[in-house]
Design a protein around this motif. Structure first.
Motif, PDB file in Angstrom:
ATOM      1  N   LEU A 114      33.113  36.774 -13.219  1.00 32.61           N
ATOM      2  CA  LEU A 114      33.611  37.299 -14.483  1.00 32.61           C
ATOM      3  C   LEU A 114      32.605  38.216 -15.169  1.00 32.61           C
ATOM      4  N   SER A 115      31.367  38.230 -14.707  1.00 32.37           N
ATOM      5  CA  SER A 115      30.354  39.115 -15.299  1.00 32.37           C
ATOM      6  C   SER A 115      30.099  40.340 -14.426  1.00 32.37           C
ATOM      7  N   ALA A 116      30.857  40.506 -13.360  1.00 33.62           N
ATOM      8  CA  ALA A 116      30.654  41.633 -12.449  1.00 33.62           C
ATOM      9  C   ALA A 116      31.026  42.955 -13.118  1.00 33.62           C
ATOM     10  N   THR A 117      30.282  43.991 -12.822  1.00 28.69           N
ATOM     11  CA  THR A 117      30.592  45.339 -13.311  1.00 28.69           C
ATOM     12  C   THR A 117      30.393  46.332 -12.169  1.00 28.69           C
ATOM     13  N   PHE A 118      30.914  47.526 -12.337  1.00 27.55           N
ATOM     14  CA  PHE A 118      30.714  48.548 -11.323  1.00 27.55           C
ATOM     15  C   PHE A 118      29.238  48.920 -11.190  1.00 27.55           C
ATOM     16  N   LYS A 119      28.476  48.756 -12.275  1.00 28.20           N
ATOM     17  CA  LYS A 119      27.051  49.084 -12.237  1.00 28.20           C
ATOM     18  C   LYS A 119      26.263  48.104 -11.379  1.00 28.20           C
ATOM     19  N   THR A 120      26.718  46.847 -11.314  1.00 29.59           N
ATOM     20  CA  THR A 120      25.958  45.831 -10.583  1.00 29.59           C
ATOM     21  C   THR A 120      26.344  45.740  -9.109  1.00 29.59           C
ATOM     22  N   ILE A 121      27.299  46.541  -8.681  1.00 33.15           N
ATOM     23  CA  ILE A 121      27.734  46.522  -7.272  1.00 33.15           C
ATOM     24  C   ILE A 121      26.862  47.462  -6.449  1.00 33.15           C
ATOM     25  N   ASP A 122      26.469  47.013  -5.275  1.00 33.09           N
ATOM     26  CA  ASP A 122      25.706  47.850  -4.350  1.00 33.09           C
ATOM     27  C   ASP A 122      26.640  48.926  -3.784  1.00 33.09           C
ATOM     28  N   ASN A 165      36.467  43.668 -15.886  1.00 34.16           N
ATOM     29  CA  ASN A 165      35.552  44.005 -16.974  1.00 34.16           C
ATOM     30  C   ASN A 165      35.706  45.447 -17.423  1.00 34.16           C
ATOM     31  N   SER A 166      35.957  46.329 -16.483  1.00 38.80           N
ATOM     32  CA  SER A 166      36.152  47.735 -16.839  1.00 38.80           C
ATOM     33  C   SER A 166      37.396  47.912 -17.699  1.00 38.80           C
ATOM     34  N   LEU A 167      38.485  47.239 -17.345  1.00 38.22           N
ATOM     35  CA  LEU A 167      39.717  47.329 -18.128  1.00 38.22           C
ATOM     36  C   LEU A 167      39.534  46.729 -19.523  1.00 38.22           C
ATOM     37  N   ALA A 168      38.814  45.621 -19.592  1.00 39.91           N
ATOM     38  CA  ALA A 168      38.585  44.977 -20.891  1.00 39.91           C
ATOM     39  C   ALA A 168      37.708  45.836 -21.779  1.00 39.91           C
ATOM     40  N   GLN A 169      36.702  46.462 -21.198  1.00 37.45           N
ATOM     41  CA  GLN A 169      35.762  47.259 -21.983  1.00 37.45           C
ATOM     42  C   GLN A 169      36.388  48.566 -22.463  1.00 37.45           C
ATOM     43  N   LYS A 225      34.833  41.159  -1.979  1.00 35.63           N
ATOM     44  CA  LYS A 225      36.181  41.515  -2.457  1.00 35.63           C
ATOM     45  C   LYS A 225      36.430  40.957  -3.860  1.00 35.63           C
ATOM     46  N   THR A 226      36.135  39.685  -4.049  1.00 32.21           N
ATOM     47  CA  THR A 226      36.371  39.047  -5.350  1.00 32.21           C
ATOM     48  C   THR A 226      35.465  39.640  -6.420  1.00 32.21           C
ATOM     49  N   TYR A 227      34.220  39.922  -6.053  1.00 32.49           N
ATOM     50  CA  TYR A 227      33.269  40.509  -7.011  1.00 32.49           C
ATOM     51  C   TYR A 227      33.765  41.868  -7.496  1.00 32.49           C
ATOM     52  N   LEU A 228      34.318  42.654  -6.593  1.00 33.55           N
ATOM     53  CA  LEU A 228      34.858  43.955  -6.975  1.00 33.55           C
ATOM     54  C   LEU A 228      36.036  43.787  -7.933  1.00 33.55           C
ATOM     55  N   MET A 229      36.855  42.769  -7.716  1.00 30.67           N
ATOM     56  CA  MET A 229      37.954  42.501  -8.643  1.00 30.67           C
ATOM     57  C   MET A 229      37.425  42.151 -10.031  1.00 30.67           C
ATOM     58  N   GLN A 242      35.849  40.752 -24.910  1.00 38.23           N
ATOM     59  CA  GLN A 242      36.127  40.952 -23.497  1.00 38.23           C
ATOM     60  C   GLN A 242      36.222  39.619 -22.761  1.00 38.23           C
ATOM     61  N   SER A 243      35.328  38.677 -23.123  1.00 36.66           N
ATOM     62  CA  SER A 243      35.356  37.387 -22.443  1.00 36.66           C
ATOM     63  C   SER A 243      36.651  36.642 -22.732  1.00 36.66           C
ATOM     64  N   ARG A 244      37.223  36.880 -23.920  1.00 40.57           N
ATOM     65  CA  ARG A 244      38.507  36.247 -24.228  1.00 40.57           C
ATOM     66  C   ARG A 244      39.654  36.898 -23.454  1.00 40.57           C
ATOM     67  N   LEU A 245      39.483  38.177 -23.103  1.00 40.80           N
ATOM     68  CA  LEU A 245      40.530  38.889 -22.369  1.00 40.80           C
ATOM     69  C   LEU A 245      40.526  38.536 -20.887  1.00 40.80           C
ATOM     70  N   ILE A 246      39.369  38.164 -20.369  1.00 39.78           N
ATOM     71  CA  ILE A 246      39.230  37.910 -18.938  1.00 39.78           C
ATOM     72  C   ILE A 246      39.288  36.407 -18.699  1.00 39.78           C
ATOM     73  N   ARG A 247      40.312  35.973 -17.995  1.00 38.97           N
ATOM     74  CA  ARG A 247      40.488  34.547 -17.731  1.00 38.97           C
ATOM     75  C   ARG A 247      40.527  34.299 -16.229  1.00 38.97           C
ATOM     76  N   SER A 248      40.290  33.048 -15.858  1.00 36.93           N
ATOM     77  CA  SER A 248      40.272  32.730 -14.442  1.00 36.93           C
ATOM     78  C   SER A 248      40.681  31.282 -14.212  1.00 36.93           C
ATOM     79  N   TYR A 249      41.178  31.026 -13.014  1.00 44.85           N
ATOM     80  CA  TYR A 249      41.438  29.673 -12.531  1.00 44.85           C
ATOM     81  C   TYR A 249      40.671  29.495 -11.226  1.00 44.85           C
TER      82      TYR A 249
END
Length: 310
Positions: A126-134, A183-187, A174-178, A112-119
């Motif tokens: 990059l470690s955000a998940t729906f479970k960790t969102i308030d 992560n959901s798509l990668a998982q 906003k960015t955290y939700l993205m 998953q970490s290889r699938l998720i990239r960022s600039y």
């Protein structure tokens, strides 16, 4: 006399070895896992079981390690992270090895970490998940539902999934939700995605003119399955950035049915005003509308509120 004594010692030693071997064999075959395998493979005779005592001993020992697992990093098994399994190899008991749940989880996380990239985006995003969102904070429910709907729609049919445009004040998540979407798509389906912080990336693109790497950098944005443009509207706008960089990326993705997601402090109309003005060219409403049509038509606008968490 000495040869006879030596012979007697040899016989006693051999008898002791046979006694110990039989004791070990009995202990091993009383193991529930081995016993179950023996019952399923009655054609394997006792001589073959005895011949493969070392493999049986390894089987029992490593399963004992698994029963008291110290964690993947401290795994004492011969092959770290693997569990032994008994198989019938043409009438002989033999061992094969399968990855344990901890190793599979670690492999999935690495994949998953290889699938998720960022600039230019903070690593914690990059470690955000729906479970960790308030989920209980006022102002987030609509955005959370829209994010979940996007993941569902994309997994159902990537070509018809409509992107998201999250707008709101600084620091509302906003960015955290993205990051949670990525992560959901990668998982769930190993979908590759890319998130870029727009102002810094556009500055990099301007610098890339000197070393002729503009096209190769833009190709990454054009072809990634899911692209997220973070904080669009915060960049310094120029006609070249708007038309040749952003416009060409969005045009390609529109033609290839690749979804693009955005975060911004601007709504649609405010972003269009931002695109229409540059210091060099003044007001260019038509060109701004052309870019905005590629955003409006292919995204769903969601206002995200909440307290500033920065």
């Amino acid at each position: 006399m000495e040869p006879i004594k030596s012979l007697m010692k040899g016989l006693i030693g051999q008898q002791e070895l046979q006694r110990r071997t039989e004791k070990i064999r009995k202990m091993l075959i009383e193991n529930p896992k081995i016993r179950s395998f023996m019952d399923q493979n009655p054609q394997i005779d006792q001589e073959k079981w005895t011949r493969h005592l070392p493999e049986l001993y390894q089987f029992v020992e490593e399963w004992q390690h698994c029963a008291h697992c110290p964690g993947l990093e401290q795994c004492p098994n011969m092959m770290k992270g693997f569990r032994p399994e008994l198989i019938n190899d043409h009438g002989d008991p033999a061992l094969t090895f399968k990855a344990c749940p901890l190793l599979r989880e670690d492999q999935n996380r690495r994949r998953q970490s290889r699938l998720i990239r960022s600039y230019y985006v903070p690593k914690e995003i990059l470690s955000a998940t729906f479970k960790t969102i308030d989920k209980n904070e006022v102002g987030r429910q609509e955005a959370l539902k829209a994010a979940g709907d996007f993941v569902r729609d994309y997994l159902k049919d990537p070509e018809t999934a409509k992107g998201l445009y999250l707008c709101g004040e600084f620091g509302v998540g906003k960015t955290y939700l993205m990051g949670a979407i990525m992560n959901s798509l990668a998982q769930k389906r190993h979908v590759a995605s890319l998130i870029i912080y727009v102002p810094d990336f556009f500055r990099e693109i301007k610098g890339a003119i000197q070393d002729n790497t503009v096209d190769s950098k833009l190709d990454v944005l054009k072809k990634t399955p899911v692209l997220i443009l973070d904080d669009i509207g915060a960049e310094t706008m120029t006609p070249w950035v708007r038309d040749e960089v952003l416009g060409s990326v969005l045009q390609y993705r529109m033609m290839e049915h690749l979804p693009t997601l955005y975060t911004s402090n601007f709504n649609y109309d405010e972003l269009e005003n931002h695109f229409s003005y540059s210091q060099k060219s003044g007001i260019e409403n038509v060109k701004a509308k052309r870019v905005m049509e590629r955003i409006r038509h292919f995204t769903k606008l969601i206002q995200m509120d909440g307290k500033n968490r920065r």
